[in-house]
Each structure stands twice: as C-alpha cells, then as structure tokens.
Design an enzyme around this catalytic site. Structure first.
Site, PDB file in Angstrom:
ATOM      1  N   ASN A 150      43.268  44.893  34.600  1.00  0.00           N
ATOM      2  CA  ASN A 150      43.537  44.131  35.818  1.00  0.00           C
ATOM      3  C   ASN A 150      42.765  42.815  35.724  1.00  0.00           C
ATOM      4  O   ASN A 150      41.557  42.798  35.920  1.00  0.00           O
ATOM      5  CB  ASN A 150      43.078  44.951  37.038  1.00  0.00           C
ATOM      6  N   TRP A 151      43.487  41.773  35.422  1.00  0.00           N
ATOM      7  CA  TRP A 151      42.826  40.469  35.220  1.00  0.00           C
ATOM      8  C   TRP A 151      42.379  39.835  36.526  1.00  0.00           C
ATOM      9  O   TRP A 151      41.671  38.849  36.528  1.00  0.00           O
ATOM     10  CB  TRP A 151      43.775  39.498  34.503  1.00  0.00           C
ATOM     11  N   LYS A 152      42.864  40.370  37.639  1.00  0.00           N
ATOM     12  CA  LYS A 152      42.591  39.779  38.955  1.00  0.00           C
ATOM     13  C   LYS A 152      42.974  38.290  38.927  1.00  0.00           C
ATOM     14  O   LYS A 152      43.930  37.917  38.234  1.00  0.00           O
ATOM     15  CB  LYS A 152      41.135  40.026  39.356  1.00  0.00           C
ATOM     16  N   HIS A 193      44.667  48.125  45.769  1.00  0.00           N
ATOM     17  CA  HIS A 193      43.347  47.788  45.245  1.00  0.00           C
ATOM     18  C   HIS A 193      42.404  47.486  46.410  1.00  0.00           C
ATOM     19  O   HIS A 193      42.814  46.903  47.414  1.00  0.00           O
ATOM     20  CB  HIS A 193      43.449  46.586  44.301  1.00  0.00           C
ATOM     21  N   GLU A 204      40.271  45.291  46.800  1.00  0.00           N
ATOM     22  CA  GLU A 204      40.182  43.870  47.167  1.00  0.00           C
ATOM     23  C   GLU A 204      41.324  43.488  48.106  1.00  0.00           C
ATOM     24  O   GLU A 204      41.143  42.677  49.015  1.00  0.00           O
ATOM     25  CB  GLU A 204      40.178  43.010  45.889  1.00  0.00           C
ATOM     26  N   GLU A 264      38.945  54.246  42.094  1.00  0.00           N
ATOM     27  CA  GLU A 264      38.010  53.137  41.911  1.00  0.00           C
ATOM     28  C   GLU A 264      36.985  53.146  43.042  1.00  0.00           C
ATOM     29  O   GLU A 264      37.257  52.573  44.129  1.00  0.00           O
ATOM     30  CB  GLU A 264      38.767  51.807  41.926  1.00  0.00           C
ATOM     31  N   GLY A 313      32.910  45.740  39.728  1.00  0.00           N
ATOM     32  CA  GLY A 313      32.270  44.444  39.476  1.00  0.00           C
ATOM     33  C   GLY A 313      30.771  44.441  39.692  1.00  0.00           C
ATOM     34  O   GLY A 313      30.157  43.374  39.776  1.00  0.00           O
ATOM     35  N   SER A 329      33.444  49.029  36.718  1.00  0.00           N
ATOM     36  CA  SER A 329      32.427  48.767  35.681  1.00  0.00           C
ATOM     37  C   SER A 329      32.611  49.643  34.452  1.00  0.00           C
ATOM     38  O   SER A 329      31.627  50.066  33.829  1.00  0.00           O
ATOM     39  CB  SER A 329      31.015  48.905  36.268  1.00  0.00           C
ATOM     40  N   GLY A 388      38.599  45.946  34.946  1.00  0.00           N
ATOM     41  CA  GLY A 388      38.566  44.595  35.499  1.00  0.00           C
ATOM     42  C   GLY A 388      37.914  43.636  34.517  1.00  0.00           C
ATOM     43  O   GLY A 388      38.523  43.205  33.532  1.00  0.00           O
ATOM     44  N   GLY A 389      36.654  43.315  34.744  1.00  0.00           N
ATOM     45  CA  GLY A 389      35.928  42.319  33.950  1.00  0.00           C
ATOM     46  C   GLY A 389      36.079  42.498  32.443  1.00  0.00           C
ATOM     47  O   GLY A 389      36.318  41.523  31.716  1.00  0.00           O
TER      48      GLY A 389
HETATM   49  P1  13P Z   1      35.505  45.973  37.070  1.00  0.00           P
HETATM   50  O1  13P Z   1      35.907  46.676  35.796  1.00  0.00           O
HETATM   51  O2  13P Z   1      35.263  44.510  36.886  1.00  0.00           O
HETATM   52  O3  13P Z   1      34.382  46.689  37.755  1.00  0.00           O
HETATM   53  O4  13P Z   1      36.765  46.049  38.059  1.00  0.00           O
HETATM   54  C1  13P Z   1      37.422  47.261  38.216  1.00  0.00           C
HETATM   55  C2  13P Z   1      38.653  47.008  38.973  1.00  0.00           C
HETATM   56  O5  13P Z   1      38.624  46.606  40.125  1.00  0.00           O
HETATM   57  C3  13P Z   1      39.938  47.224  38.278  1.00  0.00           C
HETATM   58  O6  13P Z   1      41.006  47.193  39.144  1.00  0.00           O
END
Ligand code: 13P
Length: 252
Positions: A9-11, A97, A99, A169, A175, A215, A236-237
C-alpha cells in the site's frame, strides 16, 4: 487452499517518475525470485494504476487500488468507480483502511456499500480492520474488530465472501515502528477466522486469506508470516523500497 499474499500500500507517496522507477525495479526483481505461489499486489495511487497494470501484464504481480466510490458513475467529483478500475485490469481494492476511517470518516455501513460495489464488478476487496491503542489498552480489541467485520462483510453469501481478503492492521502499529508481536497477530487472526467459521463454515474460514499490516518489514516478516493464521502482509512504508518489498514477498 488459501493464498499467501503480500500487498504494498503505497498510500499517497511517489511522484510519477519515482513510481515508474519503483514499479520497474519491483517487476525486474520479481522475475528473479521464487514466490512459492505467493501473490504480490501493488496498490499505487490511482493516478499510476494504468502504468502499473501495463507493467503487471508482463510481470509477476497483480494490481490493487487504494479506494473507490461505491457507484458505477455519476456526479461524484474527485472519485473513481470500480467500473473504471475493472477496465484497467485492476484486480483488488483496499477498503476500510484506518486512515480512511479516521480522516474521511468512513463508517462500517459505508464500507459495506464499497464491498458490494467492488464485488458487483468482480474486484476483490482487501478489507482492513483493527483497533486503536486505547481500545487495545481497554481490552476491547476483539469486540472492535468483530463489529468491523460483522457490519461490513457478514451480509455477504459464503460464495461472495470467498472473494474477500482481510487485513488485520492494529492502528497503533501503522507507521509507528511498533509491530504487533507474532503472538498478538496470531491471536487476532485466529479470532477473525473463528468469526468467519461461526458465520459461514469451516471451509470458508479456512479458505480466507488474512493478512497482517502495521510496521511489517524485511526483518520481521518471516516471523509474522510463520504464524499459522497469518497469510501474508499489507505493507506500507516498507513497500516503497523495492529491495525490502521483494524481501518481504519472499518471506514465506
Ligand atoms: P506501515 O507498514 O507503514 O506501518 O503501514 C501499514 C499500512 O497501513 C498498510 O496498509
């Protein structure tokens, strides 16, 4: 047999040229590794979906969107529909998600509409659920995840449900660099599988892929993925770096 999946997930990250480079790097690296039947999914910003599906056509990964609006077309300025994604050969879409729940106030009821809209067009939802820190500290995490899953997914038939991928999640792990322990992940994944089994049946529960997100990185993926109910990760990251992402994708 349920699928092992690693989804990135590149956000809201990467410019067009940076995205082009990252997609090419990932595609090239995936050509050289043994994925052992695991499925890799890239979920870039929607602006880059066409470019990503073009590369995916000749490569070893699938493509997912990060969001849709639950209508086929209409006066919904700024939104994209599952019908548009379908024509681009987008196979998955992240839904629910934390967010989007937090910044865009998306409710379980609204997410139900998104799930239905995706399934209507043959796209597979990657449905995110998870508790915030105060909920875990108050030992309410099972209850929270139960309502998220029940209220957005359990209206589906067993046949439709088989197209859903779940991503647990925990919001406190997203993050933050604080990963859930393998025991915490396994406990919640087994709990979710139990909910599916109680609502549908054991086979449906057994066939459902349940991913961990929060993470997850090249160092901890193998340990998390070795848990019996953890079928991969939503990253994510660490999905923004081709070397680390491919390392995670080969951590089964
Ligand atoms: P991180 O891997 O950056 O913690 O993000 C996880 C995430 O929200 C994937 O959708």
């Amino acid at each position: 047999m349920r699928k092992k999946i690693v989804a990135g997930n590149w956000k809201m990250n990467k410019t067009f040229s940076e995205a082009e480079t990252l997609i090419t790097e990932i595609a090239d690296s995936l050509d050289d590794v043994d994925l052992k039947d695991a499925e890799v999914i890239l979920c870039p910003p929607s602006l880059y979906l066409e470019m990503t599906t073009d590369v995916a056509f000749e490569s070893n990964f699938k493509v997912g969107a990060q969001n849709i609006y639950p209508e086929d077309a209409g006066a919904f300025t700024g939104e994209i529909s599952p019908l548009m994604l379908k024509e681009l050969n987008v196979a998955y879409c992240i839904i629910g998600h934390s967010e989007r729940r937090k910044y865009f106030h998306e409710t379980n009821e609204f997410l139900l509409r998104k799930v239905d809209s995706l399934l209507k067009h043959g796209l597979r939802p990657i449905f995110c659920c998870g508790e915030v820190l105060p909920e875990r500290e108050a030992s309410r995490h099972f209850e929270v995840v139960k309502s998220q899953v029940e209220e957005s997914l359990f209206h589906l038939s067993a046949e439709a449900f088989l197209n859903v991928v779940i991503a647990y999640e925990p919001v406190w792990a997203i993050g933050t660099g604080v990963t859930a322990t393998k025991e915490q992940a396994q406990e919640m994944h087994a709990y979710i599988r139990g909910l599916i089994s109680a609502r549908y049946d054991e086979t449906t529960a057994w066939e459902t892929s349940i991913l961990y997100g929060g993470s997850c990185n090249g160092k901890n993926a193998r340990e998390l993925f070795s848990q019996p109910d953890v079928d991969g990760g939503l990253i994510g990251g660490a999905s923004l770096n081709s070397v680390e992402f491919v390392q995670i994708a080969t951590s089964f």
